[in-house]
Design a protein around this motif. Structure first.
Motif, PDB file in Angstrom:
ATOM      1  N   VAL A 148       0.823  -1.241   0.013  1.00 46.13           N
ATOM      2  CA  VAL A 148      -0.013   0.204  -0.025  1.00 46.13           C
ATOM      3  C   VAL A 148       1.063   1.407   0.182  1.00 46.13           C
ATOM      4  O   VAL A 148       0.258   2.627   0.140  1.00 46.13           O
ATOM      5  CB  VAL A 148      -0.971   0.073   1.262  1.00 46.13           C
ATOM      6  CG1 VAL A 148      -1.654  -1.171   1.150  1.00 46.13           C
ATOM      7  CG2 VAL A 148      -0.074   0.093   2.605  1.00 46.13           C
ATOM      8  N   GLY A 149       2.024   1.187  -0.185  1.00 47.80           N
ATOM      9  CA  GLY A 149       3.153   2.183  -0.092  1.00 47.80           C
ATOM     10  C   GLY A 149       2.901   3.056   1.406  1.00 47.80           C
ATOM     11  O   GLY A 149       2.875   2.319   2.343  1.00 47.80           O
ATOM     12  N   ALA A 150       3.351   4.208   1.204  1.00 49.51           N
ATOM     13  CA  ALA A 150       3.174   4.937   2.393  1.00 49.51           C
ATOM     14  C   ALA A 150       1.757   5.433   2.645  1.00 49.51           C
ATOM     15  O   ALA A 150       1.246   6.556   1.777  1.00 49.51           O
ATOM     16  CB  ALA A 150       4.034   6.011   2.444  1.00 49.51           C
ATOM     17  N   PRO A 151       0.986   4.885   3.531  1.00 52.38           N
ATOM     18  CA  PRO A 151      -0.408   5.206   3.410  1.00 52.38           C
ATOM     19  C   PRO A 151      -0.817   6.708   3.891  1.00 52.38           C
ATOM     20  O   PRO A 151      -0.246   7.357   4.555  1.00 52.38           O
ATOM     21  CB  PRO A 151      -1.128   4.096   4.452  1.00 52.38           C
ATOM     22  CG  PRO A 151      -0.069   3.623   5.232  1.00 52.38           C
ATOM     23  CD  PRO A 151       1.344   3.998   4.503  1.00 52.38           C
ATOM     24  N   ILE A 152      -2.086   6.845   3.475  1.00 50.55           N
ATOM     25  CA  ILE A 152      -2.515   8.371   3.904  1.00 50.55           C
ATOM     26  C   ILE A 152      -2.696   8.386   5.268  1.00 50.55           C
ATOM     27  O   ILE A 152      -2.908   7.509   6.070  1.00 50.55           O
ATOM     28  CB  ILE A 152      -4.094   8.550   3.163  1.00 50.55           C
ATOM     29  CG1 ILE A 152      -4.568   9.736   3.425  1.00 50.55           C
ATOM     30  CG2 ILE A 152      -5.040   7.623   3.837  1.00 50.55           C
ATOM     31  CD1 ILE A 152      -5.932  10.163   2.823  1.00 50.55           C
ATOM     32  N   ARG A 153      -2.524   9.763   5.834  1.00 54.47           N
ATOM     33  CA  ARG A 153      -2.609  10.036   7.413  1.00 54.47           C
ATOM     34  C   ARG A 153      -3.805  10.999   7.349  1.00 54.47           C
ATOM     35  O   ARG A 153      -3.569  12.156   7.008  1.00 54.47           O
ATOM     36  CB  ARG A 153      -1.252  10.581   7.759  1.00 54.47           C
ATOM     37  CG  ARG A 153      -0.129   9.546   7.764  1.00 54.47           C
ATOM     38  CD  ARG A 153       1.146   9.889   7.995  1.00 54.47           C
ATOM     39  NE  ARG A 153       1.475   9.957   9.522  1.00 54.47           N
ATOM     40  CZ  ARG A 153       2.364  10.174  10.150  1.00 54.47           C
ATOM     41  NH1 ARG A 153       3.389  10.635   9.557  1.00 54.47           N
ATOM     42  NH2 ARG A 153       2.244  10.421  11.290  1.00 54.47           N
ATOM     43  N   LEU A 154      -4.863  10.521   8.054  1.00 55.34           N
ATOM     44  CA  LEU A 154      -6.097  11.081   8.261  1.00 55.34           C
ATOM     45  C   LEU A 154      -6.266  11.680   9.574  1.00 55.34           C
ATOM     46  O   LEU A 154      -5.731  11.313  10.533  1.00 55.34           O
ATOM     47  CB  LEU A 154      -7.256  10.287   7.941  1.00 55.34           C
ATOM     48  CG  LEU A 154      -7.611   9.795   6.480  1.00 55.34           C
ATOM     49  CD1 LEU A 154      -8.574   8.891   6.601  1.00 55.34           C
ATOM     50  CD2 LEU A 154      -7.803  10.950   5.555  1.00 55.34           C
TER      51      LEU A 154
ATOM     52  N   THR B  68      -6.098   4.059   2.072  1.00 58.57           N
ATOM     53  CA  THR B  68      -4.542   4.062   1.761  1.00 58.57           C
ATOM     54  C   THR B  68      -4.197   5.281   1.058  1.00 58.57           C
ATOM     55  O   THR B  68      -3.190   5.600   1.170  1.00 58.57           O
ATOM     56  CB  THR B  68      -4.193   2.733   1.032  1.00 58.57           C
ATOM     57  OG1 THR B  68      -4.862   2.719  -0.158  1.00 58.57           O
ATOM     58  CG2 THR B  68      -4.489   1.483   1.588  1.00 58.57           C
ATOM     59  N   TYR B 143      -0.707  14.628   3.977  1.00 61.46           N
ATOM     60  CA  TYR B 143       0.047  13.053   3.679  1.00 61.46           C
ATOM     61  C   TYR B 143      -1.030  12.037   3.159  1.00 61.46           C
ATOM     62  O   TYR B 143      -1.962  11.688   3.655  1.00 61.46           O
ATOM     63  CB  TYR B 143       0.747  12.552   4.729  1.00 61.46           C
ATOM     64  CG  TYR B 143       1.650  13.220   5.505  1.00 61.46           C
ATOM     65  CD1 TYR B 143       2.802  13.344   5.079  1.00 61.46           C
ATOM     66  CD2 TYR B 143       1.519  14.173   6.443  1.00 61.46           C
ATOM     67  CE1 TYR B 143       3.862  13.945   5.493  1.00 61.46           C
ATOM     68  CE2 TYR B 143       2.244  15.214   6.900  1.00 61.46           C
ATOM     69  CZ  TYR B 143       3.760  14.999   6.420  1.00 61.46           C
ATOM     70  OH  TYR B 143       4.776  15.897   6.757  1.00 61.46           O
ATOM     71  N   GLY B 145      -1.074   9.580   0.872  1.00 56.86           N
ATOM     72  CA  GLY B 145      -0.576   8.125   0.308  1.00 56.86           C
ATOM     73  C   GLY B 145       0.266   8.203  -0.875  1.00 56.86           C
ATOM     74  O   GLY B 145       0.208   9.168  -1.694  1.00 56.86           O
ATOM     75  N   THR B 146       1.094   6.890  -1.233  1.00 53.46           N
ATOM     76  CA  THR B 146       1.668   7.012  -2.464  1.00 53.46           C
ATOM     77  C   THR B 146       1.161   5.845  -3.193  1.00 53.46           C
ATOM     78  O   THR B 146       1.614   5.852  -4.312  1.00 53.46           O
ATOM     79  CB  THR B 146       3.080   6.819  -1.806  1.00 53.46           C
ATOM     80  OG1 THR B 146       3.358   5.512  -1.141  1.00 53.46           O
ATOM     81  CG2 THR B 146       3.547   7.956  -0.897  1.00 53.46           C
ATOM     82  N   GLY B 147       0.550   4.877  -2.714  1.00 52.56           N
ATOM     83  CA  GLY B 147       0.093   3.752  -3.580  1.00 52.56           C
ATOM     84  C   GLY B 147       1.027   2.574  -3.570  1.00 52.56           C
ATOM     85  O   GLY B 147       2.484   2.791  -3.185  1.00 52.56           O
TER      86      GLY B 147
END
Lengths: 154, 734
Positions: A148-154, B68, B143, B145-147
């Motif tokens: 998933v890569g570097a996931p989103i930070r919510l 993600t 931030y 996400g990058t996938g």
């Protein structure tokens, strides 16, 4: 007239190969059983062959710590080989020269070598399941950067 | 000798899962919070498994997937916010969701797509929010996400727009999954969604990679799958909490009236109730495979353990399950199960099946089992029996009868006569068999009481309203729209380097034994043996007249005992003669001591011992005392060929030249020595090998000597060396 006897057979194998076939009843002999040769190696096995999971189900094998035995069981432990223990019962008054065709299978156990301990002269080999009683194992997969890569930070 | 321990019999009901009082009670785990903030994936957390199959309006699971990636942008005029989220729904391949089954909060809104094994849609993640004058600034994440590869994952892409000021933009999205992860179902050998607990267990066991396939009893697994299927015990749940697999199998299987068993080393599930061939609960009279009597049981081979009162008291089982309507979000339900007239006011024990149970009957039957086993299963047995016909036939799960006479007085005979289920079989090399048995209560018709009660238990069938009457927040016609979500798989991004963040250690190390030995350090506590000094002969050989002493006293005031031992002796205790003793005593080699070895035994002062000295510490022996013993040293090898040019008596700094000797061999044998002003007589023997191979000694007799002069009172040993033609010294002994 009956003289009830048990003969134990041990096989170490994996999906493709059988590495060891031992029997402990016919001293000094290699016998043929189930179209295979079983060489003599002294060992004793007993244990819980059936029970609820989580109890002490498993088989313990006592074997002299010969270099052959040490090699066989440490290889099995290192490479996740399986061990199959077969216990047959028969009337020894009828035949002692080799496995009688009429012998009855009274116990069968398949397990991995989960532990080896003992002394310089005696090994005790535990057969059982490596489904570890401790440690998280499920769900089997975890999120990684690869997935998933570097996931989103919510 | 081996010492083996058996688990106490009293643990058997717990180990078999017969007794499993909940340790904690909490809110239903199947409940979902609808109006929460959207969750983001956190690396390291387990990837959820959505495992369900909705059949006949029963089943399915409500899931709140984590995000993600996100993309946030707004209209530069109206400030309308567009939110895109990439979501992971489950591990594995899920059939397409239906449009009516996707929500944000409790509302069916947004545009959705679904893919497997890849990212869904091609939008780029990022925060593209701009400030619009007079409008509220969207405080969206930076931030985004990058996938990744989304390997073997089912993903969703969600798109929605929010008018200026809409505070619902970051609320959680949800999905109702009717058909979960696809596996090969054990019952019909078909790849597709499953609600069979055994399918899930097999998937997890295999995925754990800790269990060889050869150790799975697939026949028993299939029977267990048939049992849960036939009785409507279905798994419709989200599995996302990290667990120990063995614990999870034990805990969860209980809620399907299964138990995990090891049979001949193979793992399997086994129904807790007798079953018919078609998997339904057997409510006809049961038969038993063997009757054990006094004839079979060994002395002291009967052990009984009654289940304690705390596990026998009647309870009301409070079963939590999940009612899942077809067109609305599910609700948690509770049903109480008790024996008629008992535990009306408690105690209550709560069993939470809401994570996976979407059937009232399922919950009721499990509750019936929990209540009934408390009332009717009273004890367990451990029998030690001699080998017999059952050796090859008795198997785990078999029903046996134990019938023993109890005679406590004349004409008063009673019977211990019950049926039991075989729970454990222990076979020993001696042939003795040990059985652990659990009471199997039957009624007068021979039916299993538990089986009858569980089979007859059923839910009320009443479906509660969800409490929701307003669906206006749904997009139009969404509530009944079964259209599958469109697919839009995307190729994976450029793989990072290394491709998957891994470090593979080379498998090129061959274990080997340690190499050359290194000496162990000397133990500073254990004293080293005393060493003997004073030898003046060559190669440290003592000779008569040498004053032998301990090189370094091991302690102050050491008491020395000197021994002469035969030359072949290596032991101070073998035919030795004590020749001197005393504190710091020494010993002068006597003239008649030739050929003997000298030993010293040192003892340190010890006020606590009877003679004031501690244990002995023996030296190693010296070489045999040297000197002329009148014998030919025939074992000395011949020197190399060559012409000797000179002999050097190095103790006297003089030499004699023998220019006439041309033979191949010249020996110098022992010299004599003298005491007290007597004339020193050096004696040289010459030997050569004749042409016939015979060794010839030119001199062996007394008197045929070379006088090398007179020395003083101090007796001196002497030594010789010969120099060969090539000029290399070749020392002779002594």
């Amino acid at each position: 007239m009956t003289n009830r006897c048990q003969a134990q057979y041990l096989r170490i194998f994996d999906e493709a190969t059988t590495y060891t076939r031992w029997q402990s009843y016919y001293i000094g002999q290699t016998v043929t059983w189930q179209a295979a040769s079983w060489s003599y190696h002294p060992f004793n096995a007993d244990g819980l062959i059936g029970g609820t999971s989580g109890s002490d189900v498993g088989v313990s094998i006592d074997v002299p710590a010969t270099s052959v035995a040490v090699q066989a069981f440490t290889d099995a432990l290192s490479n996740n080989y399986l061990c199959q223990l077969l216990i047959y019962e028969f009337n020894s008054l009828r035949q002692q020269s080799g496995p009688p065709a009429s012998q009855l299978l009274i116990g069968s156990y398949v397990g991995e070598v989960t532990g080896i301990n003992g002394s310089f002269s005696l090994l005790q080999v535990q057969l059982g399941s490596s489904l570890a009683p401790v440690g998280a194992q499920t769900p089997p997969r975890k999120y990684t950067n690869y997935l998933v890569g570097a996931p989103i930070r919510l | 000798m081996n010492i083996k321990f058996n688990d106490p019999l009293s643990l058997l009901p717990y180990q078999t899962g017969l007794l499993a009082t909940p340790l904690t009670e909490a809110a239903a785990r199947g409940q979902t919070s609808l109006d929460s903030k959207q969750k983001a994936v956190v690396l390291g957390e387990p990837i959820p498994i959505v495992f369900c199959r909705r059949l006949s309006n029963v089943g399915g699971v409500f899931v709140s997937p984590s995000a993600t990636e996100g993309r946030f942008s707004n209209n530069s005029t109206t400030n309308e916010l567009t939110v895109r989220l990439q979501l992971v729904l489950s591990e594995g391949d899920l059939p397409q969701l239906q449009l009516r089954d996707v929500f944000q909060r409790a509302c069916r809104v947004g545009t959705w797509k679904q893919s497997y094994d890849s990212r869904t849609e091609s939008w780029l993640p990022g925060n593209f929010i701009t400030s619009v004058a007079g409008k509220k600034f969207w405080n969206c994440p930076y931030y985004c996400g990058t996938g990744g590869t989304y390997d073997n994952l089912t993903t969703l892409s969600y798109l929605n727009t929010h008018a200026d000021g809409d505070e619902t933009w970051d609320k959680q999205v949800h999905c109702f999954v009717r058909q979960g992860m696809q596996v090969t179902r054990i019952l019909d050998d078909t790849f597709g969604p499953s609600n069979n607990f055994v399918d899930l267990a097999l998937y997890l066991i295999r995925q754990s990679s800790r269990f060889p396939e050869a150790m799975l009893d697939l026949v028993a697994m299939e029977s267990a799958a048939l049992f849960v299927n036939a009785n409507g015990f279905f798994y419709n749940g989200l599995f996302d909490q990290s667990n120990n697999l063995e614990d999870w199998l034990q805990d969860t299987s209980r809620n399907f009236l299964l138990r995990v068993s090891d049979r001949n080393g193979k793992k399997a599930f086994k129904p807790r109730l007798p079953v018919n061939e078609d998997g339904t609960i057997k409510t006809t009279a049961v038969s038993w495979v063997f009757t054990f009597t006094e004839d079979h049981i060994l002395p002291d081979g009967f052990e009984i353990d009654y289940i304690p009162l705390s596990e026998r008291k009647p309870i009301c089982a409070q079963m939590l399950w999940r009612q899942q309507p077809d067109d609305d979000i599910g609700i948690i339900r509770v049903i109480q199960v008790r024996v008629t007239g008992e535990a009306e006011d408690g105690p209550f024990e709560q069993f939470d099946l809401s994570q996976f149970c979407a059937s009232e009957n399922h919950a009721v039957k499990v509750g019936a089992y929990e209540v009934a086993r408390r009332k009717y299963v009273t004890h367990s047995l451990r029998l030690r029996i001699k080998p017999d016909a059952y050796n090859s036939t008795l198997a785990l799960g078999d029903i046996v009868r134990v019938q023993l006479r109890r005679e406590t007085e004349v004409n008063d005979v009673s019977l211990h006569d019950f049926l039991y289920e075989v729970e454990r079989i222990n076979k020993t090399i001696s042939g003795i068999v040990e059985l652990d048995l659990i009471h199997f209560p039957i009624n007068a018709q021979g039916q299993s009481i538990l089986a009858v009660l569980v089979n007859n238990a059923s839910g009320t069938g009443v479906l509660l309203p969800t409490g929701r009457a307003n669906f206006e927040c749904d997009d139009e016609d969404r509530r009944e729209d079964p259209t599958p979500l469109p697919e839009d798989p995307q190729p994976p991004p450029e793989p990072p380097s290394p491709p998957d963040g891994r470090e593979d250690l080379p498998d090129d190390q061959d274990p080997a034994p340690p190499g050359a030995d290194t000496p162990n350090p000397t133990d500073p506590i254990t004293p080293t043996p005393p060493e003997i000094c004073g030898a003046t002969g060559g190669n440290n050989q003592p000779i008569p007249g040498d004053e032998m002493e301990v090189c370094e006293e091991l302690c102050e005031g050491m008491y020395n005992e000197w021994y002469l031992c035969p030359g072949s002796s290596n032991d101070i205790n073998a035919n030795c003669t004590k020749v001197s003793q005393g504190v710091a005593a020494k010993y002068i080699n006597a003239n008649n001591s030739k050929g003997y070895r000298v030993f010293v035994r040192g003892r340190c002062p010890d006020p606590g011992s009877p003679d004031g000295y501690g244990p002995p510490n023996d030296s190693i022996g010296t070489p045999p005392i040297g000197g002329d013993d009148g014998k030919d040293w025939g074992d000395t090898a011949d020197p190399p060929n060559g012409t000797p040019t000179q002999f050097v008596f190095d103790r006297y700094a003089s030499h004699i030249e023998f220019t006439s000797i041309t033979g191949p061999v010249v020996y110098i044998k022992r010299g004599t020595f003298v005491y007290n002003n007597q004339t020193f007589r050096g004696q040289i023997r010459l030997r050569y090998t004749s042409t016939s191979g015979t060794l010839v000694d030119i001199h062996t007799g007394v008197g045929d000597y070379i006088d090398v002069g007179t020395i003083g009172n101090d007796p001196k040993p002497w030594a010789c060396e010969i120099k060969l033609a090539n000029g290399q010294p070749w020392p002779f002994l002594p």
